[in-house]
Write an enzyme that holds these catalytic residues in place. Structure first.
Site, PDB file in Angstrom:
ATOM      1  N   GLN A 136      -4.462  -5.194   6.795  1.00  0.00           N
ATOM      2  CA  GLN A 136      -5.437  -6.112   6.188  1.00  0.00           C
ATOM      3  C   GLN A 136      -5.387  -7.502   6.805  1.00  0.00           C
ATOM      4  O   GLN A 136      -6.136  -8.377   6.387  1.00  0.00           O
ATOM      5  CB  GLN A 136      -5.186  -6.225   4.672  1.00  0.00           C
ATOM      6  CG  GLN A 136      -5.419  -4.948   3.903  1.00  0.00           C
ATOM      7  CD  GLN A 136      -6.893  -4.529   3.851  1.00  0.00           C
ATOM      8  OE1 GLN A 136      -7.799  -5.332   4.106  1.00  0.00           O
ATOM      9  NE2 GLN A 136      -7.142  -3.268   3.551  1.00  0.00           N
ATOM     10  N   LYS A 181     -10.472  -0.820  10.258  1.00  0.00           N
ATOM     11  CA  LYS A 181     -10.573  -2.022   9.428  1.00  0.00           C
ATOM     12  C   LYS A 181     -10.851  -3.253  10.286  1.00  0.00           C
ATOM     13  O   LYS A 181     -10.983  -4.355   9.781  1.00  0.00           O
ATOM     14  CB  LYS A 181      -9.282  -2.222   8.631  1.00  0.00           C
ATOM     15  CG  LYS A 181      -9.055  -1.129   7.581  1.00  0.00           C
ATOM     16  CD  LYS A 181      -7.843  -1.409   6.736  1.00  0.00           C
ATOM     17  CE  LYS A 181      -7.305  -0.191   6.037  1.00  0.00           C
ATOM     18  NZ  LYS A 181      -8.117   0.244   4.907  1.00  0.00           N
ATOM     19  N   CYS A 196      -4.835   2.479  -3.585  1.00  0.00           N
ATOM     20  CA  CYS A 196      -3.590   2.992  -2.989  1.00  0.00           C
ATOM     21  C   CYS A 196      -2.457   1.987  -3.149  1.00  0.00           C
ATOM     22  O   CYS A 196      -1.618   1.830  -2.245  1.00  0.00           O
ATOM     23  CB  CYS A 196      -3.773   3.350  -1.511  1.00  0.00           C
ATOM     24  SG  CYS A 196      -4.913   4.701  -1.272  1.00  0.00           S
ATOM     25  N   HIS A 243       0.875  -1.183   0.000  1.00  0.00           N
ATOM     26  CA  HIS A 243       0.000   0.000   0.000  1.00  0.00           C
ATOM     27  C   HIS A 243       0.908   1.228   0.000  1.00  0.00           C
ATOM     28  O   HIS A 243       2.023   1.179   0.523  1.00  0.00           O
ATOM     29  CB  HIS A 243      -0.837  -0.049   1.272  1.00  0.00           C
ATOM     30  CG  HIS A 243      -1.894   0.997   1.402  1.00  0.00           C
ATOM     31  ND1 HIS A 243      -1.613   2.290   1.789  1.00  0.00           N
ATOM     32  CD2 HIS A 243      -3.231   0.950   1.223  1.00  0.00           C
ATOM     33  CE1 HIS A 243      -2.732   2.985   1.844  1.00  0.00           C
ATOM     34  NE2 HIS A 243      -3.741   2.197   1.503  1.00  0.00           N
ATOM     35  N   ASP A 251       3.126  -4.508   8.003  1.00  0.00           N
ATOM     36  CA  ASP A 251       1.897  -3.728   7.859  1.00  0.00           C
ATOM     37  C   ASP A 251       0.735  -4.714   7.978  1.00  0.00           C
ATOM     38  O   ASP A 251       0.457  -5.487   7.060  1.00  0.00           O
ATOM     39  CB  ASP A 251       1.907  -3.032   6.487  1.00  0.00           C
ATOM     40  CG  ASP A 251       0.573  -2.373   6.157  1.00  0.00           C
ATOM     41  OD1 ASP A 251      -0.389  -2.525   6.939  1.00  0.00           O
ATOM     42  OD2 ASP A 251       0.490  -1.720   5.097  1.00  0.00           O
TER      43      ASP A 251
END
Ligand code: PMP
Length: 433
Positions: free
Chosen positions: A229, A252, A390, A149, A226
């Site tokens: 997600q 999220k 993104c 991202h 990261d």
């Protein structure tokens, strides 16, 4: 191999967290009960029942989170860490209780390792500017991947501009799988930081972060994962992963916007300089010398998003009660079914066919722009995401400017995927007349 076993196996691989062998042991998620918890799902959009398939961009909130926010705003709001009065103490207790909930949720060693930020983006920028500026020199390298991202690209580009370090990029193959042999080649004694997404928001690929962390540590680099997600889709254990930094966003994982988490190993955070200066991050201030607060407050300058943190605490409680393992199994059933249906459509191209995927179906329909797909689907009450997500380098890899993306949460059903595919028939009718 039976379908159920495949699903459970994938769920375990998903987060590389040690789990008891659970073939058939997990009771399925009661999806109807889950759906009842989410008021926003029960509405008509364009005279159709809403089918919300955009949790990858931002998930909906259960009553439990809305109630925690409501309760705080109605009864307990005040500033934290500052007041001796009752409301301030209540707000502080609730804020810090949320930190403990997050610590337990991701199995961090201590609350000192849980820094509240505005979200994943801010958490990555914090590491780049604090750890990165303090530790990188012009000969050093930062290794990221082609499927990141923008939030896990641009902060490192800024850092490289500031320090003269070099940014290197590990490619993925056309199925959306990271090329581990290239990662091994590119990882050298010059690599100081490896920053990798746990789950790609544009492809759904689950990366082998446990293996990447081991390789990076062997090469002497620190690793930032990261997890924006990954956290919503299954169990994450930062201690078992042995990652140095792990980042995610509240919105999220069924919590509020404007709040997120930076997990960092205590000895690393301890050695890092503050990132922003202001109230709460100091012990003493004089014009001659300022001393900094203990962890994690050293990295929380100014009045924080108190309500956001409290909402996030309620959100991780909610997810923990549902069971991250069960969420993973349910979402794999959804993604497997959606992929099967998509593979049967001759005019549909799927981006991201990795064996390990979580909750995301990225696709295009021949000759129809993704924005047109998104607009017609909205007329049918179906909310999906369209655009570059993104992740422009992912689009560049496939030579497209955008894809349509359906993303799933624990409240989605097989029936909703059928609605998505029926609505896609409407798209074809409209654009192929
Ligand atoms: N990383 C990934 C993989 C993401 O999906 C997102 C959000 N789309 C981000 C980082 C940025 O998260 P936020 O905007 O909440 O900071």
């Amino acid at each position: 191999m039976c379908q159920r076993f495949v699903v459970v196996r994938i769920a375990h691989q998903l987060m590389n967290a040690p789990r008891a062998s659970a073939q058939g042991a997990l009771s399925p998620l009661d999806v109807e009960a889950v759906r009842r918890d989410f008021p926003a799902l029960h509405q008509q959009v364009n005279d159709r029942p809403l089918v919300y398939l955009d949790s990858g961009a931002s998930s909906q909130k259960p009553e439990q989170v809305i109630e925690a926010l409501n309760n705080y705003e109605r009864h307990d709001h005040s500033n934290v860490h500052r007041g001796v009065h009752t409301l301030s103490q209540r707000a502080t207790e609730a804020y810090e209780a949320s930190r403990t909930k997050v610590q337990q949720f991701i199995n961090a060693g201590s609350v000192k390792e849980v820094v509240f930020t505005r979200g994943t983006t801010e958490a990555i920028n914090l590491v780049a500017q604090s750890y990165g500026r303090a530790n990188l020199r012009s000969d050093d390298e930062v290794l990221i991947t082609e499927m990141e991202h923008h939030a896990n690209i641009v902060p490192w580009q800024l850092l490289c501009e500031q320090t003269g370090a070099k940014l290197k990029v590990v490619p993925f193959d056309d199925t959306g799988v990271l090329e581990m042999s290239r990662l091994k080649d590119q990882l050298t004694e010059k690599t100081r930081i490896v920053a990798v997404t746990h789950v790609s928001n544009a492809l759904g690929t689950v990366n082998p972060v446990g293996q990447i962390i081991q390789l990076a540590h062997d090469a002497g680099a620190v690793v930032l994962v990261d997890g924006a997600q990954a956290i919503p889709h299954g169990p994450v254990d930062v201690t078992a992963l042995e990652c140095d930094f792990y980042t995610f966003s509240g919105h999220k994982v069924y919590g509020p916007t404007g709040i997120g988490v930076l997990y960092g190993r205590e000895f690393l955070l301890e050695a890092m300089p503050p990132w922003q200066g202001g109230g709460d991050m100091i012990k003493t201030v004089s014009f001659d010398e300022t001393t900094y607060n203990d962890l994690p407050y050293k990295f929380e300058a100014g009045t924080p998003h108190i309500a956001g943190a409290i909402g996030l605490g309620a959100a991780v409680d909610y997810v923990a009660a549902l069971g991250p393992d069960r969420i993973a199994v349910h979402e794999h059933q959804l993604i497997n079914y959606a992929t099967e249906r998509a593979n049967a459509e001759k005019d549909m191209q799927i981006f991201g066919q990795a064996p390990d995927k979580a909750g995301i179906l990225s696709f295009v329909l021949d000759g129809i722009h993704p924005h047109d797909i998104g607009t017609i689907l909205d007329h049918e009450g179906v909310a999906i995401r369209t655009g570059h997500h993104c992740a422009m380098p992912v689009m560049t890899h496939y030579g497209v400017s955008a894809t349509a993306r359906a993303s799933f949460g624990p409240y989605n059903t097989i029936d909703e995927i059928d609605v998505l595919f029926r609505a896609m028939e409407k798209v074809r009718e409209m654009f192929r007349q």
